[in-house]
Scaffold this motif. Structure first.
Motif, short mmCIF file in Angstrom:
data_model
loop_
_atom_site.label_atom_id
_atom_site.label_comp_id
_atom_site.label_asym_id
_atom_site.label_seq_id
_atom_site.Cartn_x
_atom_site.Cartn_y
_atom_site.Cartn_z
N PRO A 2 0.81 -1.19 -0.08
CA PRO A 2 0.11 -0.02 -0.01
C PRO A 2 1.03 1.20 0.06
O PRO A 2 1.75 1.44 0.86
CB PRO A 2 -0.68 0.03 1.29
N PRO A 3 0.71 2.04 -0.85
CA PRO A 3 1.39 3.48 -1.18
C PRO A 3 1.01 4.38 0.00
O PRO A 3 2.37 5.13 0.43
CB PRO A 3 0.94 3.94 -2.26
N HIS A 4 -0.01 4.43 0.83
CA HIS A 4 -0.02 5.44 1.89
C HIS A 4 0.07 4.75 3.20
O HIS A 4 -0.20 5.55 4.22
CB HIS A 4 -1.45 6.09 1.69
N ARG A 5 0.46 3.34 3.28
CA ARG A 5 0.43 3.00 4.66
C ARG A 5 1.74 2.21 5.09
O ARG A 5 2.49 2.04 4.07
CB ARG A 5 -0.81 1.99 4.75
N ASP A 6 1.96 1.86 6.24
CA ASP A 6 3.08 1.29 6.79
C ASP A 6 3.04 -0.30 6.28
O ASP A 6 1.70 -0.65 5.72
CB ASP A 6 3.26 1.18 8.20
N THR A 7 4.03 -0.88 6.11
CA THR A 7 4.29 -2.35 5.62
C THR A 7 3.40 -3.16 6.65
O THR A 7 3.58 -3.09 7.89
CB THR A 7 5.51 -2.74 5.52
N PRO A 8 2.51 -3.99 6.25
CA PRO A 8 1.63 -4.87 7.03
C PRO A 8 2.54 -5.77 7.75
O PRO A 8 3.64 -6.15 7.48
CB PRO A 8 0.75 -5.51 6.01
N GLN A 9 2.09 -6.22 9.10
CA GLN A 9 2.75 -6.90 9.89
C GLN A 9 3.08 -8.25 9.41
O GLN A 9 3.81 -8.93 9.78
CB GLN A 9 2.24 -6.94 11.33
N VAL A 10 2.06 -8.91 8.71
CA VAL A 10 2.04 -10.55 8.25
C VAL A 10 2.23 -10.30 6.76
O VAL A 10 1.97 -9.37 6.28
CB VAL A 10 0.65 -11.12 8.87
N SER A 11 2.49 -11.58 6.19
CA SER A 11 2.50 -11.74 4.84
C SER A 11 1.32 -11.16 3.95
O SER A 11 0.31 -11.62 4.55
CB SER A 11 3.01 -12.96 4.52
N ALA A 12 1.53 -10.93 2.85
CA ALA A 12 0.38 -10.83 1.83
C ALA A 12 -0.43 -12.04 1.84
O ALA A 12 -1.58 -12.09 1.77
CB ALA A 12 0.94 -10.36 0.57
N GLN A 13 0.32 -13.09 1.63
CA GLN A 13 -0.55 -14.37 1.64
C GLN A 13 -1.47 -14.72 2.87
O GLN A 13 -2.52 -15.25 2.80
CB GLN A 13 0.52 -15.71 1.42
N GLN A 14 -1.18 -14.35 4.04
CA GLN A 14 -1.72 -14.93 5.26
C GLN A 14 -3.02 -13.79 5.17
O GLN A 14 -3.93 -14.21 5.46
CB GLN A 14 -0.66 -14.42 6.36
N ARG A 15 -2.56 -12.45 4.85
CA ARG A 15 -3.79 -11.47 4.89
C ARG A 15 -4.78 -11.91 3.92
O ARG A 15 -5.94 -11.75 4.34
CB ARG A 15 -3.27 -9.77 4.38
N LEU A 16 -4.39 -12.26 2.55
CA LEU A 16 -5.34 -13.07 1.58
C LEU A 16 -6.17 -14.09 2.34
O LEU A 16 -7.25 -13.96 2.02
CB LEU A 16 -4.64 -13.30 0.32
N GLU A 17 -5.53 -15.04 2.87
CA GLU A 17 -6.07 -15.87 3.39
C GLU A 17 -7.13 -15.75 4.35
O GLU A 17 -8.08 -16.39 4.44
CB GLU A 17 -5.09 -17.18 3.76
N MET A 18 -6.87 -14.77 5.24
CA MET A 18 -7.73 -14.37 6.12
C MET A 18 -9.12 -13.66 5.49
O MET A 18 -10.34 -13.86 6.12
CB MET A 18 -7.14 -13.23 7.23
N VAL A 19 -8.83 -13.16 4.40
CA VAL A 19 -10.13 -12.48 3.77
C VAL A 19 -10.70 -13.51 3.19
O VAL A 19 -12.01 -13.46 3.14
CB VAL A 19 -9.60 -11.19 2.80
#
Length: 214
Positions: A43-60
């Motif tokens: 995300p260009p306007h936010r801090d780097t997420p704490q967990v991996s992209a794959q984990q965030r995707l799986e949660m969604v």
């Protein structure tokens, strides 16, 4: 019949009931055929997420499973560059029929920040913008948006016609839930039950996400 497709982007770090309730309310109010939740990669306007992209995707994925019309759109995670919304909208528009309606959902704060977005003036060439308005959103939009609102604002979101080009405000039931709050609770060992879907909580627990050791 023209389709009505919504897009809600976000870091979803983690996805929570505030995201999901907002999405469902808009989908119901506007009779959307589909509302796509699109996790951002970088995300260009936010801090780097704490967990991996794959984990965030799986949660969604777990959060929207079996809850039509909510679905997951993972295209931003497949791009090796920042997640610019205008790029995502261009790609989505190219996949849709010419008369299909595309709606970009934005919270009030994100909407007020639009002038700092990449190629923001082009967004309405691809979609309508739905601003999710909450009772506590009492700040004034920046000057750069006032002329746009004067020219493109439609008072009733159900009156939006055509595939793109206008802005409407959608009243939202406020839920005082934030991903920051959830991460803080988890880091301090407290429960986040009922703030995230049970399936998401089970995933967080199984993978030890957001704990103080991370």
């Amino acid at each position: 019949m023209a389709k009505r497709i919504g897009l809600l982007g976000g870091t979803f770090d983690p996805v929570h009931i505030g995201h999901l309730r907002s999405a469902l309310e808009v989908a119901d109010a506007l009779a959307l055929d589909e509302l796509r939740l699109a996790p951002n990669a970088r995300p260009p306007h936010r801090d780097t997420p704490q967990v991996s992209a794959q984990q965030r995707l799986e949660m969604v994925r777990l959060a929207v499973d079996g809850i039509p019309p909510l679905v997951v759109d993972d295209r931003e995670l497949k791009r090796d560059k920042p997640s610019y919304t205008v790029d995502t909208l261009e790609l989505m528009r190219a996949e849709l029929a010419a008369d299909d309606q595309l709606f970009l959902l934005l919270g009030w704060d994100a909407f007020c920040g639009l002038p700092s977005w990449h190629r923001w003036e082009e967004l309405l060439q691809h979609c309508h913008i739905l601003v999710l308005q909450r009772p506590d959103a009492d700040s004034e939009p920046p000057d750069a948006l006032r002329n746009l609102l004067a020219a493109r604002s439609v008072s009733d979101p159900l009156a939006l016609t055509g595939p793109n080009g206008n802005i409407a405000f959608v009243w939202q039931t406020p839920l005082a839930v934030s991903a920051t709050q959830i991460r803080q609770l988890l880091a301090s060992g407290k429960s986040v039950r009922f703030l995230v879907p049970d399936a998401v909580l089970a995933y967080i627990d199984a993978h030890g996400l957001y704990r103080a050791s991370n």
